[in-house]
Design an enzyme around this catalytic site. Structure first.
Site, short mmCIF file in Angstrom:
data_model
loop_
_atom_site.label_atom_id
_atom_site.label_comp_id
_atom_site.label_asym_id
_atom_site.label_seq_id
_atom_site.Cartn_x
_atom_site.Cartn_y
_atom_site.Cartn_z
N CYS A 1 23.30 -19.91 9.28
CA CYS A 1 23.31 -21.29 9.79
C CYS A 1 21.88 -21.72 10.16
O CYS A 1 21.01 -21.73 9.29
CB CYS A 1 24.29 -21.45 10.94
SG CYS A 1 24.68 -23.19 11.28
N HIS B 1 29.00 -20.03 8.00
CA HIS B 1 29.18 -18.92 8.92
C HIS B 1 30.11 -17.87 8.30
O HIS B 1 31.34 -18.02 8.37
CB HIS B 1 29.81 -19.41 10.23
CG HIS B 1 28.90 -20.21 11.09
ND1 HIS B 1 28.04 -19.63 12.02
CD2 HIS B 1 28.69 -21.54 11.17
CE1 HIS B 1 27.36 -20.58 12.64
NE2 HIS B 1 27.72 -21.75 12.13
N GLU C 1 30.80 -15.05 9.52
CA GLU C 1 31.55 -14.43 10.61
C GLU C 1 32.74 -15.27 11.06
O GLU C 1 33.60 -14.79 11.80
CB GLU C 1 30.61 -14.14 11.79
CG GLU C 1 30.29 -15.31 12.68
CD GLU C 1 29.21 -16.24 12.12
OE1 GLU C 1 28.78 -17.14 12.87
OE2 GLU C 1 28.81 -16.09 10.95
#
Length: 211
Positions: free
Chosen positions: A82, A191, A193
């Protein structure tokens, strides 16, 4: 083989979610701002949320730009996520303020020209042939984005004897860079994650490059 990953703690980013996602796919993860530990890890993850200028200030406070540069000089992998991707570029422009980035890649981070901002939610990407990062993922796979700024023009052209970076694109109002694979330096605007099984596969693919 134990893969040691340090998530760089410089006051910005989803540190714990990145830690959990990397541990989920088998890495031994440490969240730290320690200079030596960040240099010596098998892989370094540089997350980032919020404003470009604030992220750069936090990064410089822990000598993060030096850590990144030294790792890359030694061929040691770095993954930006990001705003952690955005700060790898030369310049960020937000609210009329221009901030110098790490300068690992030429280019400017600027506001996306889109009817709705932020670009928040799931979106597909267009990965180039030969991508390791997206290996095994269907072209229609969606990843989770949260951002209003991005790199709209890829400026780096490799010269003779150098391999062109692999650049992945997405679109929200305008095309923007969604990911880059450039030797030891890798980055995603989205992202991983927060991208479920798709993000886990992408992180697994990245870990596979650390050996």
């Amino acid at each position: 083989m134990v893969v040691r990953v340090t998530v760089l703690d410089y006051g910005s980013g989803n540190l714990r979610s990145a830690e959990r996602a990397l541990a989920r796919v088998g890495a031994t993860v440490t969240v730290s701002s320690d200079y030596t530990q960040a240099l010596e890890a098998d892989g370094l993850v540089v997350p980032g949320v919020g404003a470009f200028a604030a992220c750069m200030a936090g990064l410089r406070a822990v000598r993060g730009e030096r850590i990144i540069d030294r790792r890359l000089s030694a061929g040691r992998p770095v993954l930006g996520i990001c705003v952690g991707m955005q700060i790898l570029f030369e310049t960020g422009i937000e609210h009329g303020v221009t901030t110098e980035g790490c300068g690992e890649w030429p280019g400017t981070v600027e506001r996306l020209d889109a009817p709705v901002l932020p670009h928040m939610g799931w979106n597909t990407v267009s990965a180039p042939e030969g991508s390791v990062l997206f290996d095994g993922l269907d072209p229609q796979t969606r990843f989770y984005f949260v951002h209003s700024y991005g790199v709209r023009d890829w400026e780096l052209k490799a010269g003779p004897g150098f391999t062109d970076p692999l650049v992945t694109w997405s679109e929200h109002g305008v095309p923007f860079v969604a990911a880059v694979e450039n030797g030891p330096l890798t980055a995603t605007q989205f992202h991983p994650e927060k991208s479920g099984d798709a993000g886990a596969q992408l992180l697994t693919n990245w870990l596979g490059t650390l050996g």
